[in-house]
Design an enzyme around this catalytic site. Structure first.
Site, PDB file in Angstrom:
ATOM      1  N   GLY A   1     -86.241  59.149  15.948  1.00  9.62           N
ATOM      2  CA  GLY A   1     -86.506  60.005  16.910  1.00  9.62           C
ATOM      3  C   GLY A   1     -85.457  60.966  17.193  1.00  9.62           C
ATOM      4  N   GLY A   2     -85.394  61.124  18.542  1.00 10.78           N
ATOM      5  CA  GLY A   2     -84.120  62.119  18.958  1.00 10.78           C
ATOM      6  C   GLY A   2     -82.959  61.624  18.496  1.00 10.78           C
TER       7      GLY A   2
ATOM      8  N   GLY B   1     -73.623  85.967 -10.847  1.00  6.76           N
ATOM      9  CA  GLY B   1     -73.490  85.943  -9.567  1.00  6.76           C
ATOM     10  C   GLY B   1     -72.876  84.420  -9.205  1.00  6.76           C
ATOM     11  CB  ALA B   2     -73.030  81.040 -10.700  1.00  2.56           C
TER      12      ALA B   2
END
Lengths: 520, 153
Positions: free
Chosen positions: A172-173, A407-408
């Protein structure tokens, strides 16, 4: 017996009671599950006799649902400070023997206290998590407790190293505190992390899953990437925390720790001259390269089981900590994909926040094509890595071993994004794209005119060779100064150490701003 | 309409196939009540011969169905067993070589097949040891990211 002696005896008695947590029976139950208690964990973690405990006598302040009947000292968490290898650390360890380590407001106040002190005194904060979740009886106060911790996790992020070990449930939290810290270590089998447990999953989606499948250590270190390390035993987890900290400074104002280097700095590693296969289609193991160049062949890999196409690890050169980011041609050709970009971006940012120089080893064919990647937002995730490298002001050294395409090439700490020293091996191929793709574009018209496929193939081979001769080498990039030098592979260690030395006094600042807007 | 009761990897499947003739390119198949449209790709002889396929040869039957588009669905049940796992394709590419056969014992880290992708020969290794139960791809096949390659038990 004097009055004062009575009081002292009372104190000793109280301490003993506090040290028992939820009582011997629960401690035995904890051991039966193969788990240590909070205090045993702290004893393993800190230098002997260094632990100073806070808030031993804190109890909860809840008077609903029968909670008024039991008030265990410490309220389910052991907090304080001590040293690891002589260096100050703050620590909190949840005590599962007290109300299943559930989080009350009092517990959160104890945790917040050590976090505040860690921040103020500039020392790492370590959380050992083992908690059943929020203490439902406290209602909204339990949530307030979590929130107070989260806020401090965020404020401390980038100021002091924060490490979380998950040695039990974390649901949970509760998961968000570790998730906000720098590194998460999970113990196999006994620990798990999920937002909603198997029961809720079953009612909502109808899926039948076990806790281990839904949020076990193996899942989080191979599938989700939520945790960086999975360990077999708690001892191993604790040793890992110590080892991790050894690479880190105490806080963001301190330089990285220096250790005595016992490995020759000018050690030549002849094997590196042979490691790149003659056939460009063949892979090799980048880990071998890392082992060959770092001090004593030792490195600590983060997220080893996740995004195996990139290696992110801590190591040392001449005793100084560095973060290494390396494409791994052995897995998925070493491409950059969503997971690799995310993993590396986070690592780069951690290193930059804590003044740990970056060494980047490049062999990347490009970004991974395909609908899965594009639909998954590879543009945004790839941009994270680009952003992280562009933003980083720590010393940045880049070695291009083989491929650096498109781009790499830019993303992997190129000269253009403030790479300080960029070297290439003679085997490097730095180009806008690979030969076959380039020929298809550059000679599209001629290719379309061919009728005989054999002649066409001959033409393609010829043009590819022409392109390779011209661009598939480091010299074209070196001609423009994008590569500072082409180096002999076996000499890599020495060249990196020299470069690091020259950059020790690097001064670079980004413009003042509230914060950047990294594409999350 | 033909009904089959098949057992694949220990799971029972009730399969109904509507009348299929030489001209058919699509067959309507129901597996455990779920309808699938199965494309018939160049397997005419297998379809037209009177299938006296009894449950005794389930493999032949499943092979007849699997090449079609709806194939992955009926297989889901077979992938689930907790001990086994499916080796998935990590990146789009072409199967260059398959190093194992059905029934082979493999160990962790052993190379199962070689995938050519990003102009590189990528070893696809076993995450865990086991026995090769099924090989779902052929040499030369083009595979996508996430495709199932091999089932290990």
């Amino acid at each position: 017996m004097s009055e004062i002696q009575k009081k002292i005896n009372q104190l000793i008695e109280n301490r003993e009671q506090a040290r028992l947590g939820g009582g011997q029976k629960r401690i035995d139950a904890q051991h039966a599950k193969g788990k240590y208690t909070a205090r045993e964990r702290i004893r393993l973690l800190l230098d002997e006799g260094s632990f100073e405990e806070f808030d031993m006598f804190v109890t909860h302040r809840c008077y609903d649902f029968g909670m008024e009947k039991s008030h265990a000292f410490g309220d389910g968490v052991v907090t304080g400070y001590g040293t690891i290898g002589g260096r100050l650390v703050y620590v909190f360890a949840q005590d599962f023997t007290v109300t299943a380590g559930s989080l009350s407001l009092s517990m959160s106040e104890k945790i917040c206290k050590v976090m505040d002190m860690a921040m103020r005194n500039g020392a790492p904060c370590i959380g050992l998590n083992d908690s059943g979740g929020a203490r439902i009886q406290e209602g909204i106060n339990a949530l307030a407790g979590y929130a107070n911790i989260f806020q401090r996790n965020v404020m401390a992020s980038g100021v002091i190293p924060q490490i979380s070990a998950i040695f039990g449930p974390c649901a949970g939290g509760a998961v968000y505190s570790p998730a906000l810290t720098d590194f998460i270590i999970m113990k196999k089998e006994t620990s798990n992390m999920f937002l909603t447990g198997p029961k809720v999953v079953k009612t909502v989606t109808g899926e039948d899953v076990t806790q281990e499948q839904l949020g076990g250590a193996m899942m989080h270190t191979t599938k989700s990437g939520v945790a960086q390390f999975a360990v077999d035993t708690e001892e191993e987890g604790i040793e890992l925390i110590k080892k991790l900290l050894s690479y880190m400074p105490q806080n963001n104002m301190e330089d990285t720790p220096l250790t005595v280097c016992t490995d020759r700095i000018d050690r030549l590693e002849d094997s590196l001259n042979e490691i790149i296969p003659d056939n460009a289609n063949k892979a090799y193991d980048m880990a071998e390269v890392i082992k060959a160049i770092v001090d004593n062949g030792e490195y600590l890999e983060s997220a080893a089981g996740f995004a195996k196409n990139i290696i992110t690890c801590f190591a040392r050169f001449n005793g100084q900590s560095v973060g290494i980011i390396a494409n791994q041609p052995k897995f998925m050709a070493g491409v950059l994909d969503i997971n690799a970009s995310r993993t590396a971006a986070r690592f780069v940012r951690f290193c930059d926040a804590f003044n740990i120089p970056l060494v980047t080893l490049v062999d990347v064919p490009g970004f991974l094509p395909g609908t899965t990647q594009e639909y998954g937002g590879v543009i945004t995730h790839g941009a994270k890595l680009l952003f992280a490298y562009c933003e980083a002001t720590v010393p940045k050294i880049t070695i291009t071993l083989r491929k650096a395409y498109g781009g790499a090439y830019i993303v992997m700490s190129s000269k253009h994004i403030r790479g300080d020293i960029n070297y290439a091996w003679p085997t490097a191929e730095i180009a806008v794209m690979g030969a076959s793709g380039a020929v298809g574009v550059l000679h599209a018209k001629e290719l379309a005119a061919f009728e005989n496929p054999e002649e066409r193939a001959k033409f393609v081979a010829e043009k590819e060779k022409e392109y390779n001769d011209k661009f598939s080498n480091p010299y074209n990039a070196a001609r423009y100064g994008y590569i500072d030098d082409v180096i002999e592979p076996r000499n890599t260690r020495f060249r990196i150490i020299r470069a690091l030395q020259s950059l020790a006094t690097k001064r670079l600042q980004n413009p003042p701003k509230k914060h950047s807007n990294i594409p999350l | 309409m033909k009904d089959y009761s098949l057992k694949i990897n220990g799971h029972n499947y009730d399969v109904q196939i509507d009348d299929v003739n030489d001209a058919s390119t699509v067959a309507h198949v129901k597996v455990n009540g779920t309808a699938y449209e199965v494309e018939i790709v160049g397997a005419k002889s297998a379809v037209t011969t009177k299938p006296h396929v009894a449950p005794a040869h389930p493999a032949a039957n499943s092979a007849m169905i699997t090449p079609a588009t709806a194939a992955p669905s009926p297989r889901i049940g077979a992938v689930a067993p907790s001990t086994g796992y499916t080796v998935k394709c990590p990146l789009p590419g072409t199967v260059l070589n398959i190093n194992v056969k059905v029934g082979d014992q493999v160990s962790t880290g052993q190379t199962l097949l070689i995938l050519e992708a990003m102009k590189m020969e990528n070893n696809i290794d076993a995450d865990r040891g086991g026995v090769v139960k099924e090989i779902l791809v052929q040499q030369g096949a083009t595979v996508m990211e996430g495709d199932n390659l091999i089932i290990i038990e």
